[in-house]
Motif scaffolding. Structure first.
Motif, mmCIF file in Angstrom:
data_model
loop_
_atom_site.group_PDB
_atom_site.id
_atom_site.type_symbol
_atom_site.label_atom_id
_atom_site.label_comp_id
_atom_site.label_asym_id
_atom_site.label_seq_id
_atom_site.Cartn_x
_atom_site.Cartn_y
_atom_site.Cartn_z
ATOM 1 N N VAL A 1 14.256 11.114 -6.725
ATOM 2 C CA VAL A 1 13.566 9.854 -6.454
ATOM 3 C C VAL A 1 13.493 9.599 -4.952
ATOM 4 C CG1 VAL A 1 13.608 7.347 -6.762
ATOM 5 C CG2 VAL A 1 14.218 8.865 -8.675
ATOM 6 N N ILE A 2 12.298 9.250 -4.498
ATOM 7 C CA ILE A 2 12.051 8.908 -3.106
ATOM 8 C C ILE A 2 11.451 7.506 -3.060
ATOM 9 C CG2 ILE A 2 10.805 9.504 -0.995
ATOM 10 C CD1 ILE A 2 12.839 11.614 -1.798
ATOM 11 N N CYS A 3 11.997 6.659 -2.218
ATOM 12 C CA CYS A 3 11.433 5.325 -1.998
ATOM 13 C C CYS A 3 10.336 5.436 -0.953
ATOM 14 C CB CYS A 3 12.540 4.380 -1.516
ATOM 15 S SG CYS A 3 11.965 2.763 -0.965
ATOM 16 N N ALA A 4 9.121 5.036 -1.299
ATOM 17 C CA ALA A 4 7.996 5.083 -0.353
ATOM 18 C C ALA A 4 6.861 4.215 -0.885
ATOM 19 C CB ALA A 4 7.507 6.514 -0.144
ATOM 20 N N PHE A 5 5.928 3.895 -0.025
ATOM 21 C CA PHE A 5 4.732 3.093 -0.314
ATOM 22 C C PHE A 5 5.033 1.600 -0.469
ATOM 23 C CE2 PHE A 5 2.371 6.992 -1.764
ATOM 24 C CZ PHE A 5 1.320 6.867 -0.876
ATOM 25 N N ASN A 6 6.294 1.187 -0.345
ATOM 26 C CA ASN A 6 6.630 -0.221 -0.560
ATOM 27 C C ASN A 6 6.003 -1.151 0.468
ATOM 28 O OD1 ASN A 6 8.991 1.700 -1.200
ATOM 29 N ND2 ASN A 6 9.331 0.001 -2.598
ATOM 30 N N ASN A 7 5.814 -0.681 1.686
ATOM 31 C CA ASN A 7 5.344 -1.560 2.757
ATOM 32 C C ASN A 7 3.882 -1.344 3.130
ATOM 33 O OD1 ASN A 7 6.777 0.918 3.952
ATOM 34 N ND2 ASN A 7 5.550 0.221 5.666
ATOM 35 N N ILE A 8 3.141 -0.602 2.298
ATOM 36 C CA ILE A 8 1.693 -0.459 2.504
ATOM 37 C C ILE A 8 1.000 -1.274 1.423
ATOM 38 C CG2 ILE A 8 -0.266 1.104 2.641
ATOM 39 C CD1 ILE A 8 1.583 3.284 3.534
ATOM 40 N N SER A 9 0.268 -2.287 1.825
ATOM 41 C CA SER A 9 -0.311 -3.227 0.862
ATOM 42 C C SER A 9 -1.457 -2.608 0.079
ATOM 43 C CB SER A 9 -0.815 -4.471 1.588
ATOM 44 O OG SER A 9 -1.964 -4.161 2.352
ATOM 45 N N SER A 10 -1.698 -3.164 -1.097
ATOM 46 C CA SER A 10 -2.851 -2.719 -1.891
ATOM 47 C C SER A 10 -4.147 -3.011 -1.153
ATOM 48 C CB SER A 10 -2.844 -3.394 -3.260
ATOM 49 O OG SER A 10 -2.892 -4.804 -3.142
ATOM 50 N N GLY A 11 -4.161 -4.102 -0.365
ATOM 51 C CA GLY A 11 -5.357 -4.421 0.419
ATOM 52 C C GLY A 11 -5.689 -3.333 1.419
ATOM 53 N N ALA A 12 -4.658 -2.822 2.095
ATOM 54 C CA ALA A 12 -4.875 -1.745 3.062
ATOM 55 C C ALA A 12 -5.300 -0.459 2.356
ATOM 56 C CB ALA A 12 -3.606 -1.513 3.872
ATOM 57 N N LEU A 13 -4.668 -0.162 1.225
ATOM 58 C CA LEU A 13 -5.024 1.039 0.476
ATOM 59 C C LEU A 13 -6.457 0.976 -0.037
ATOM 60 C CD1 LEU A 13 -1.696 1.378 -1.523
ATOM 61 C CD2 LEU A 13 -2.581 3.111 0.049
ATOM 62 N N MET A 14 -6.865 -0.206 -0.502
ATOM 63 C CA MET A 14 -8.200 -0.349 -1.073
ATOM 64 C C MET A 14 -9.291 -0.453 -0.016
ATOM 65 S SD MET A 14 -8.123 -0.116 -4.359
ATOM 66 C CE MET A 14 -9.585 -0.958 -4.980
ATOM 67 N N ASN A 15 -8.918 -0.619 1.226
ATOM 68 C CA ASN A 15 -9.895 -0.604 2.314
ATOM 69 C C ASN A 15 -10.159 0.850 2.696
ATOM 70 O OD1 ASN A 15 -11.595 -1.340 4.406
ATOM 71 N ND2 ASN A 15 -9.933 -1.925 5.791
#
Length: 228
Positions: free
Chosen positions: A135-149
């Protein structure tokens, strides 16, 4: 590398799917119900204005986990345990990126406040549920708004923690295929207790500043000092 986004029908899951499809990776969008996963695939096609996307498919979560090489969990905290148990048999020996945010909204509270879990972090809980996965903790601090842009690069670092070095190398190399993102290795998995608590802070800033893609950059680190 084939990627299964487990519980990938929400904004975060769709955004990650789009970003990796654009990077040329083979992506499976998973859901409890195949019909919901298929609707998510159609949504991605609509957003990208493409009739066919050969490197994208839908599957039930367990089937997606079985077929994929690397798994990404994008479900709310309330659904984390049940979702992980549903893929347990097919996750052994694989890397699982856990993006779960331990937010109070899971129990009817505020998304700008975190829940303190007995396991420490949501990612640590995931590791206990799936002891044979990395298990790796990641993507927690990248918002869905930024990803969907998705027409634009993401102006945000991705904070990561985990106990297995080779898994972290694999995850860092994969995530940095997303334009604009630099992965910052924060150390062992227990550091997820800190990383995950940044999520409600960023949500609060998005609300306060009426935006949707507040992110974080770590300065003073040589960008050439990569894990891979």
């Amino acid at each position: 590398m084939k990627i299964a986004i487990i519980g990938g029908t929400g904004g975060q899951g769709l955004g990650i799917a789009i970003r990796f499809v654009q990077a040329g990776e083979d992506v499976i969008i998973g859901s409890r119900a195949i019909e919901k996963a298929e609707k998510a695939v159609e949504k991605v096609k609509e957003l990208l204005d493409m009739d066919k996307i050969p490197n994208l498919k839908a599957a039930e979560n367990a089937d997606g986990a079985k077929e994929a090489d690397i798994l990404i969990l994008t479900v709310p905290l309330a659904a984390q345990r049940a979702t992980l148990l549903s893929i347990k048999d097919n996750a052994a020996g694989k890397v699982l990126i856990d993006a779960t945010g331990p937010l109070e909204s899971a129990i009817g509270g505020s998304p700008t406040r975190c829940i303190y879990l007995s396991e420490g972090a949501a990612s640590e809980r995931a590791q206990k549920i799936l002891p044979e996965a990395n298990v790796i903790c990641a993507f927690n601090n990248i918002s869905s708004g930024a990803l969907m842009n998705f027409p634009n690069p993401i102006d945000c670092d991705c904070l990561m923690s985990g106990d297995d070095l080779e898994s972290k190398k694999t995850v860092a190399k994969l995530i940095e295929k997303i334009p604009g993102v630099q992965v910052v290795d924060c150390g062992p998995l227990e550091r997820a207790q800190i990383i995950e608590k940044i999520t409600p802070l960023l949500i609060g800033l998005n609300i306060k500043k009426t935006c949707k893609d507040a992110g974080i950059r770590i300065t003073g680190i040589d960008p050439e000092c990569k894990l891979y």
